[in-house]
Design a protein around this motif. Structure first.
Motif, short mmCIF file in Angstrom:
data_model
loop_
_atom_site.label_atom_id
_atom_site.label_comp_id
_atom_site.label_asym_id
_atom_site.label_seq_id
_atom_site.Cartn_x
_atom_site.Cartn_y
_atom_site.Cartn_z
N ALA A 273 132.43 -16.65 40.77
CA ALA A 273 133.35 -17.72 41.19
C ALA A 273 134.01 -18.40 40.00
CB ALA A 273 132.64 -18.70 42.09
N ASP A 274 133.85 -19.70 39.88
CA ASP A 274 134.53 -20.46 38.82
C ASP A 274 133.61 -20.75 37.63
OD1 ASP A 274 132.88 -22.26 40.14
OD2 ASP A 274 134.25 -23.93 39.88
N ARG A 275 132.61 -19.91 37.44
CA ARG A 275 131.66 -20.12 36.33
C ARG A 275 132.18 -19.46 35.05
NH1 ARG A 275 129.45 -22.39 40.25
NH2 ARG A 275 127.23 -22.83 40.44
N VAL A 276 131.76 -20.03 33.90
CA VAL A 276 132.14 -19.53 32.58
C VAL A 276 130.87 -19.47 31.74
CG1 VAL A 276 133.55 -19.98 30.54
CG2 VAL A 276 134.42 -20.61 32.80
N VAL A 277 130.67 -18.38 31.01
CA VAL A 277 129.52 -18.23 30.11
C VAL A 277 129.98 -18.59 28.71
CG1 VAL A 277 127.77 -16.67 29.18
CG2 VAL A 277 128.53 -16.40 31.55
N LEU A 278 129.24 -19.52 28.08
CA LEU A 278 129.60 -20.01 26.75
C LEU A 278 128.48 -19.73 25.76
CD1 LEU A 278 130.85 -23.55 27.80
CD2 LEU A 278 132.24 -21.51 27.43
N LYS A 279 128.87 -19.52 24.51
CA LYS A 279 127.91 -19.38 23.41
C LYS A 279 128.26 -20.46 22.40
CE LYS A 279 126.23 -16.18 19.94
NZ LYS A 279 126.46 -14.90 19.30
N ALA A 280 127.27 -21.27 22.04
CA ALA A 280 127.50 -22.37 21.11
C ALA A 280 128.00 -21.85 19.77
CB ALA A 280 126.23 -23.17 20.91
N VAL A 281 128.95 -22.56 19.19
CA VAL A 281 129.48 -22.21 17.88
C VAL A 281 128.60 -22.88 16.83
CG1 VAL A 281 131.47 -22.44 16.35
CG2 VAL A 281 131.82 -22.01 18.77
#
Length: 94
Positions: free
Chosen positions: A7-15
């Motif tokens: 759906a409207d989910r986003v996977v992020l990786k910390a910088v």
């Protein structure tokens, strides 16, 4: 293993940001607050969410700023990711 958001989910990786004090001392990651800048690793397809059409505005590779304590943290193959709704993303860093 690969994460595919729904759906409207986003996977992020910390910088990883190296923080230096005014006197030149480099702070360890454990001494810093949770970073709010992250890189988009995967984006869900959008579509109908809660009876509303959601268009995805972020794309893989974007650097974004998120709400401080938003999302769900997961660890896959010893790498930490955060999964957030697109609405929890405050801005794209250009």
């Amino acid at each position: 293993m690969k994460i595919r958001p729904l759906a409207d989910r986003v996977v992020l990786k910390a910088v990883e940001l190296e923080e230096t004090t005014k006197s030149g001392i480099i702070l360890a990651a454990s001494a810093q607050e949770k970073p709010q800048v992250a890189e988009v690793v995967a984006v869900g397809p959008g579509g109908l969410v809660d009876d509303k059409e959601v268009k995805m505005y972020v794309k893989v590779g974007d650097r974004v700023i998120t709400s401080k304590y938003s999302g769900t943290e997961v660890k896959v193959d010893d790498v930490e990711y955060t999964i957030v709704r697109q609405a929890d993303i405050l801005a794209v860093v250009e």
